[in-house]
Motif scaffolding. Structure first.
Motif, PDB file in Angstrom:
ATOM      1  N   LYS A   1       0.837  -1.187   0.000  1.00 43.41           N
ATOM      2  CA  LYS A   1       0.000   0.000   0.000  1.00 43.41           C
ATOM      3  C   LYS A   1       0.875   1.240   0.000  1.00 43.41           C
ATOM      4  N   LEU A   2       0.561   2.168  -0.871  1.00 41.51           N
ATOM      5  CA  LEU A   2       1.340   3.393  -0.953  1.00 41.51           C
ATOM      6  C   LEU A   2       0.922   4.354   0.145  1.00 41.51           C
ATOM      7  N   GLU A   3       1.902   4.866   0.856  1.00 44.74           N
ATOM      8  CA  GLU A   3       1.641   5.867   1.869  1.00 44.74           C
ATOM      9  C   GLU A   3       1.325   7.206   1.192  1.00 44.74           C
ATOM     10  N   PRO A   4       0.714   8.141   1.927  1.00 39.75           N
ATOM     11  CA  PRO A   4       0.366   9.440   1.294  1.00 39.75           C
ATOM     12  C   PRO A   4       1.547  10.136   0.644  1.00 39.75           C
ATOM     13  N   GLN A   5       2.731  10.083   1.293  1.00 38.84           N
ATOM     14  CA  GLN A   5       3.897  10.755   0.714  1.00 38.84           C
ATOM     15  C   GLN A   5       4.347  10.055  -0.567  1.00 38.84           C
ATOM     16  N   GLY A   6       4.324   8.714  -0.546  1.00 36.48           N
ATOM     17  CA  GLY A   6       4.686   7.977  -1.754  1.00 36.48           C
ATOM     18  C   GLY A   6       3.678   8.158  -2.863  1.00 36.48           C
ATOM     19  N   LEU A   7       2.388   8.233  -2.479  1.00 38.53           N
ATOM     20  CA  LEU A   7       1.348   8.454  -3.478  1.00 38.53           C
ATOM     21  C   LEU A   7       1.490   9.813  -4.144  1.00 38.53           C
ATOM     22  N   LYS A   8       1.900  10.804  -3.370  1.00 40.79           N
ATOM     23  CA  LYS A   8       2.107  12.136  -3.919  1.00 40.79           C
ATOM     24  C   LYS A   8       3.263  12.134  -4.924  1.00 40.79           C
ATOM     25  N   ALA A   9       4.341  11.425  -4.595  1.00 40.78           N
ATOM     26  CA  ALA A   9       5.484  11.347  -5.519  1.00 40.78           C
ATOM     27  C   ALA A   9       5.102  10.595  -6.790  1.00 40.78           C
ATOM     28  N   CYS A  10       4.305   9.528  -6.629  1.00 40.76           N
ATOM     29  CA  CYS A  10       3.885   8.769  -7.810  1.00 40.76           C
ATOM     30  C   CYS A  10       3.019   9.609  -8.737  1.00 40.76           C
ATOM     31  N   ASN A  11       2.109  10.381  -8.150  1.00 43.44           N
ATOM     32  CA  ASN A  11       1.263  11.239  -8.976  1.00 43.44           C
ATOM     33  C   ASN A  11       2.061  12.302  -9.704  1.00 43.44           C
ATOM     34  N   LEU A  12       3.115  12.804  -9.064  1.00 36.17           N
ATOM     35  CA  LEU A  12       3.977  13.788  -9.719  1.00 36.17           C
ATOM     36  C   LEU A  12       4.692  13.158 -10.916  1.00 36.17           C
ATOM     37  N   LEU A  13       5.264  11.979 -10.723  1.00 34.16           N
ATOM     38  CA  LEU A  13       5.934  11.291 -11.824  1.00 34.16           C
ATOM     39  C   LEU A  13       4.937  10.910 -12.915  1.00 34.16           C
ATOM     40  N   LYS A  14       3.726  10.594 -12.486  1.00 32.84           N
ATOM     41  CA  LYS A  14       2.698  10.215 -13.446  1.00 32.84           C
ATOM     42  C   LYS A  14       2.329  11.385 -14.353  1.00 32.84           C
ATOM     43  N   ARG A  15       2.219  12.578 -13.781  1.00 30.35           N
ATOM     44  CA  ARG A  15       1.920  13.765 -14.590  1.00 30.35           C
ATOM     45  C   ARG A  15       3.036  14.059 -15.576  1.00 30.35           C
ATOM     46  N   GLN A  16       4.278  13.878 -15.149  1.00 25.38           N
ATOM     47  CA  GLN A  16       5.408  14.092 -16.066  1.00 25.38           C
ATOM     48  C   GLN A  16       5.383  13.076 -17.199  1.00 25.38           C
ATOM     49  N   MET A  17       5.037  11.829 -16.874  1.00 22.84           N
ATOM     50  CA  MET A  17       4.957  10.799 -17.907  1.00 22.84           C
ATOM     51  C   MET A  17       3.844  11.102 -18.904  1.00 22.84           C
ATOM     52  N   LEU A  18       2.708  11.547 -18.387  1.00 22.98           N
ATOM     53  CA  LEU A  18       1.597  11.885 -19.266  1.00 22.98           C
ATOM     54  C   LEU A  18       1.924  13.063 -20.170  1.00 22.98           C
ATOM     55  N   LYS A  19       2.679  14.015 -19.634  1.00 22.95           N
ATOM     56  CA  LYS A  19       3.092  15.159 -20.450  1.00 22.95           C
ATOM     57  C   LYS A  19       3.960  14.711 -21.607  1.00 22.95           C
ATOM     58  N   TRP A  20       4.857  13.776 -21.334  1.00 24.93           N
ATOM     59  CA  TRP A  20       5.712  13.254 -22.414  1.00 24.93           C
ATOM     60  C   TRP A  20       4.879  12.484 -23.436  1.00 24.93           C
ATOM     61  N   GLN A  21       3.929  11.680 -22.958  1.00 25.32           N
ATOM     62  CA  GLN A  21       3.097  10.909 -23.874  1.00 25.32           C
ATOM     63  C   GLN A  21       2.259  11.807 -24.780  1.00 25.32           C
ATOM     64  N   ASN A  22       1.752  12.886 -24.219  1.00 24.27           N
ATOM     65  CA  ASN A  22       0.924  13.791 -25.014  1.00 24.27           C
ATOM     66  C   ASN A  22       1.725  14.525 -26.074  1.00 24.27           C
ATOM     67  N   ASN A  23       3.025  14.638 -25.903  1.00 22.14           N
ATOM     68  CA  ASN A  23       3.879  15.316 -26.881  1.00 22.14           C
ATOM     69  C   ASN A  23       4.532  14.348 -27.861  1.00 22.14           C
ATOM     70  N   PHE A  24       4.263  13.057 -27.710  1.00 26.82           N
ATOM     71  CA  PHE A  24       4.876  12.046 -28.563  1.00 26.82           C
ATOM     72  C   PHE A  24       3.827  11.584 -29.573  1.00 26.82           C
ATOM     73  N   ASP A  25       3.938  12.069 -30.816  1.00 22.66           N
ATOM     74  CA  ASP A  25       2.916  11.830 -31.821  1.00 22.66           C
ATOM     75  C   ASP A  25       2.756  10.347 -32.137  1.00 22.66           C
ATOM     76  N   SER A  26       3.854   9.617 -32.232  1.00 22.61           N
ATOM     77  CA  SER A  26       3.762   8.192 -32.569  1.00 22.61           C
ATOM     78  C   SER A  26       3.009   7.420 -31.495  1.00 22.61           C
ATOM     79  N   TYR A  27       3.222   7.803 -30.243  1.00 24.27           N
ATOM     80  CA  TYR A  27       2.519   7.119 -29.160  1.00 24.27           C
ATOM     81  C   TYR A  27       1.020   7.445 -29.188  1.00 24.27           C
ATOM     82  N   LYS A  28       0.692   8.699 -29.456  1.00 23.96           N
ATOM     83  CA  LYS A  28      -0.713   9.071 -29.531  1.00 23.96           C
ATOM     84  C   LYS A  28      -1.408   8.333 -30.677  1.00 23.96           C
ATOM     85  N   GLU A  29      -0.738   8.217 -31.803  1.00 21.70           N
ATOM     86  CA  GLU A  29      -1.321   7.500 -32.933  1.00 21.70           C
ATOM     87  C   GLU A  29      -1.544   6.034 -32.586  1.00 21.70           C
ATOM     88  N   PHE A  30      -0.602   5.451 -31.874  1.00 15.74           N
ATOM     89  CA  PHE A  30      -0.733   4.056 -31.471  1.00 15.74           C
ATOM     90  C   PHE A  30      -1.920   3.874 -30.521  1.00 15.74           C
TER      91      PHE A  30
END
Length: 894
Positions: free
Chosen positions: A855-884
């Protein structure tokens, strides 16, 4: 063609048959002989010690491309790395060569005495400053060592390797001055510079070296350090980031060991040059104490600190060499001050050597094509130093006005001499102009053999190349051969006391060899270069030992065992005769069979549990092929799916042969060989999946772990047919490849019904069916929408259009067609994920973790959500991934 002097300088000597700035074999201009050959009779060993062999712990010559799995065009298992291997091959990239960029031997001469001090790095890590004294007495050369018969040593107070040494002699103003200082010395390591004073010890009547202090640069490595030719105590240091520091020994506080230099603020960023892929190389003092020349891999700059504000201008750009160096890898490699005055400097690039005048920026005075691989060493000498002590003074005027640039590479054992000078001194009554001296190249560049005891006839050169080729490709031949690590030319006064005059003059060379020997040899000026050296012609060029690796006299004290592997099964399989070979083996074993103890029942039960978790019970019939797809969570090729289908068709008795407990492996090996060969098999994972169990961990194992397969799958497949009573195995009617092809056809037919194609219909091979594009089609007998995706990975210049036109990356498409499970769409309800499911909406692949669910603790969950937003930002800027994602109908979270 009549050309101006500036245009003549753009035609490099050696680039064409006739150079406009080349003086060669002219009777009206008596240049004299400009080739130098070693005199074999003058070779003598001054001093030798195993402690002087540089201790270089170097890795083998392994490029990254050696670790990439490449494939043959007809290989069964092709690899994407075969297309990128060439991108990772850098022929000049070598960690060993970086240690041989600079001269390791330096000479400091006594004023008013026929003595010289020889300096070099020594110690366990080349972290000490070693030196000994050369003295001439009664025309004989004496070596002065310490009381133990070893070299003297001075410490820098650091354990880091000394990479560069520079000496600065005191002007000839008498030996016994107030401080008795005969010179200064600096030694630079990777992140530090250390200063020494060399003084005459009147009590011991020999020089002593005193440590003055050092400066450590904690954040950036040192590139180069040099002494000022104008002010004795000043030195300049260049760092890897382009920062310049000026140090003055007179302003140093003698109470502390740390030097405080002056950082020179140079506005590099204002020049408008791109700093991408550039490397700072070297720095030198120019004609004024506050004017410097700084070299980078793409340009040479003039830095002027005479006024309050620093002024920076460009003296030479790498783009100016494109006419004769069109390669994209051209860059500057070395810099040096040269004669006839302090306005001149020389810079070497990958292909060219340039003589430049800072008063004429961007226009070289003279150019040569040097033809040396990776030249990083450059030294400039007066021609009078190389043609001294001659019986004939006919070429005295040329010797006094000529200069020689020694350019080469210690690592590649290549050195060339480039002679140049003015033609004006040969004309009566002429006066040389400092602005336009009409400098020309004197003869073509020629090679000089610093080793001095190698024959260069055709037979010896051929044996040398054969010896190199006999080495494995990951072993550098330089590490197996005795090479020159450093050299110095004795002064004319000192050399004249040791030898008789030469006909046309010559010089005396002292060198440090990689075997730990200091050698002395005389070179004489000659009109032709000697190729056949009779004294060394019969010496075979043998690369028999690692001269640059630490050697141990201790013998190997453990008993050696040799084990031989029988590859008869593999040999028969490669020849297509595995079935016949196994039948003969089985028939023989059945005749000699005895009752043996069966394998462990626990392994049988554990295998049943793992198969039960995947939907296959112990008393099972052959499973439907659709059940095999339930195990496809991670992307898998259709070839892998067909292989799994064949695995699960095997009866439990054969699976128990293929998978054993780790303890049983040792038992089996112990029965075969008392010495017990160490075997390594992958452990069967706890995560439920079908054989052959792809997601597994390697060693270490416990005795209770199940490992395998210990028998190759083609053997198991033939054993299964034999077990089922197939009568025509020996007649080659059964084929492993044919069986795999049938299962592949079955898998393809089902895949067309349960999966949607990411790129529309594709023709994979002759027996493959078209893949339906409609994503609303359902499983056979089910109303469930398709939850599998068929796709082809796009690599390099391949595209979806290429795939439709049968232009796949590989010729055999059964390996590059992948199927993956698409996770079910998540509900839009905002639920806080606290486990591994937090990653489900990041990827169209269902992730599986071979780790306990935490189970993720609140502090770990906050860090995961931050990394998740960065990953989503990269995915949204990657045209080949969006097409896939659109084609695979995967909805990303936002």
């Amino acid at each position: 063609m009549e050309l101006s002097e500036e245009w003549k300088s753009f035609f490099p000597t050696g680039a064409s048959t006739v150079s406009p700035l080349l003086l060669s074999r002219s009777h009206s201009l008596p240049l004299g002989p400009l080739l130098f050959n070693p005199n074999p009779n003058s070779l003598s060993v001054l001093f030798s010690s195993p402690s002087l062999v540089p201790c270089l712990h170097l890795p083998p010559h392994l490029f990254p491309s050696r670790f990439l799995l490449t494939s043959h065009p007809h290989s069964i298992l092709p690899s994407t790395a075969s297309s990128v291997a060439s991108l990772f091959s850098f022929p000049n990239q070598n960690d060993a060569a970086s240690l041989f960029l600079r001269n390791r031997l330096h000479l400091l001469y006594y004023p008013n005495r026929p003595n010289a001090v020889v300096f070099f790095p020594t110690g366990a890590n080349d972290d000490k400053l070693g030196f000994f004294i050369l003295a001439v007495k009664d025309s004989r050369l004496d070596i002065l060592l310490d009381s133990n018969g070893d070299v003297f040593r001075a410490s820098t107070g650091s354990a880091h390797r000394i990479l560069n040494i520079s000496v600065n002699p005191v002007a000839d103003s008498g030996l016994f001055n107030e401080s008795h200082v005969i010179g200064y010395l600096l030694a630079s390591a990777l992140y530090s510079v250390h200063w020494f004073a060399v003084k005459h010890n009147s009590v011991l009547d020999r020089p002593s070296v005193f440590y003055l202090g050092g400066k450590t640069f904690k954040t950036c490595p040192v590139v180069h350090a040099c002494w000022s030719p104008h002010i004795l105590e000043e030195s300049l240091v260049l760092l890897e980031n382009g920062q310049l520091f000026l140090f003055d020994l007179e302003s140093h506080d003698t109470t502390g060991a740390a030097f405080k230099g002056t950082r020179l603020k140079v506005p590099w960023n204002d020049l408008g040059f791109s700093v991408n892929n550039t490397v700072w190389l070297s720095c030198e003092f120019s004609w004024h104490p506050r004017v410097f020349v700084v070299a980078r891999s793409d340009a040479v700059f003039l830095v002027d600190f005479r006024l309050k504000e620093c002024s920076v201008s460009c003296l030479m750009k790498i783009e100016t060499l494109r006419m004769y160096a069109p390669g994209g890898n051209e860059r500057f490699l070395a810099l040096s001050r040269v004669g006839p005055d302090d306005f001149y400097f020389a810079v070497a690039s990958t292909s060219l050597l340039l003589l430049c005048d800072m008063r004429k920026p961007l226009v070289p005075v003279l150019q040569w094509m040097h033809g040396i691989e990776g030249p990083c060493f450059m030294s400039v000498l007066s021609l009078s130093n190389l043609r001294s002590h001659s019986r004939d003074d006919a070429f005295k005027l040329a010797s006094e006005s000529g200069f020689c640039i020694v350019l080469g590479s210690f690592w590649n054992c290549e050195f060339n001499i480039f002679c140049y000078g003015s033609i004006l001194p040969f004309r009566k009554g002429s006066v040389t102009s400092k602005i336009n001296p009409n400098i020309c190249a004197w003869e073509l560049p020629f090679e000089i053999k610093l080793s001095g005891h190698e024959c260069h006839c055709g037979s010896c050169l051929l044996r040398k190349e054969f010896s190199k080729d006999a080495l494995p490709e990951w072993v550098d031949w330089q590490l197996k051969k005795e090479i020159v690590l450093g050299f110095g030319v004795l002064s004319n006064d000192l050399a004249a006391l040791l030898c008789e005059p030469d006909e046309n003059g010559g010089f005396t060379l002292i060198r440090l060899m990689s075997s730990g020997r200091f050698e002395l040899q005389r070179y004489h000026a000659s009109w032709t270069q000697a190729r056949n050296m009779k004294d060394f012609h019969d010496q075979v060029f043998c690369l028999d030992r690692h001269l640059l690796y630490p050697e141990s006299d201790e013998k190997y004290k453990f008993r050696k065992y040799f084990h031989y592997l029988k590859l008869d099964f593999l040999y028969e399989y490669a020849g297509g005769d595995l079935s016949r070979f196994l039948v003969k083996k089985l028939e023989k074993n059945c005749m000699d069979a005895q009752d043996e103890e069966p394998f462990c029942d626990e392994v049988h039960e554990l295998l049943c549990e793992k198969l039960n978790a995947c939907g296959f019970g112990q008393s099972r019939s052959y499973p439907a092929v659709t059940s095999v797809f339930n195990d496809v969570k991670l992307p898998a090729s259709l070839h892998e799916v067909a292989l799994r289908r064949l695995w699960v068709d095997l009866p439990m008795e054969l699976l128990q042969l293929a998978f054993l407990s780790y303890a049983e492996c040792h038992k089996v090996v112990g029965d075969l060989d008392q010495n017990k060969i160490a075997l390594e098999f992958l452990a069967v994972p706890d995560l439920p999946q079908l054989p052959p169990f792809f997601l597994r961990k390697s060693s270490p194992h416990g005795n209770e772990d199940i490992v395998g397969p210990v028998i190759p799958f083609p053997v198991l497949l033939v054993l299964n047919e034999f077990h089922n009573g197939y009568s025509n195995l020996e007649g080659d009617a059964f084929s492993v490849e044919a069986e795999l092809g049938l299962k592949y056809k079955e898998v393809m037919q089902v895949a067309g019904e349960i999966a949607v194609s990411a790129y529309g219909p594709a023709h994979l091979d002759d027996h493959a069916v078209s893949l339906a594009e409609d994503g609303e089609e359902t499983w056979v007998g089910s109303s469930k929408p398709k939850s599998f995706l068929l796709y082809h990975p796009i690599a390099f210049n391949s595209s979806a259009t290429d795939l439709v036109r049968e232009k796949s990356v590989y010729s055999n498409t059964i390996y590059d067609t992948f199927i993956s499970h698409v996770p079910e769409k998540k509900s839009n309800e905002k639920t806080e994920s606290v486990g591994q499911e937090i990653f489900d909406d990041l990827c169209p692949v269902e992730l599986r973790f071979a780790a306990p669910v935490n189970k993720l603790e609140p502090q770990g969950l906050k860090a995961c959500n931050l990394l998740k937003r960065q990953m989503l930002k990269w995915q949204n800027n990657f045209d080949s991934y969006k097409e896939f994602c659109i084609q695979s109908r995967f909805e990303k979270s936002t």
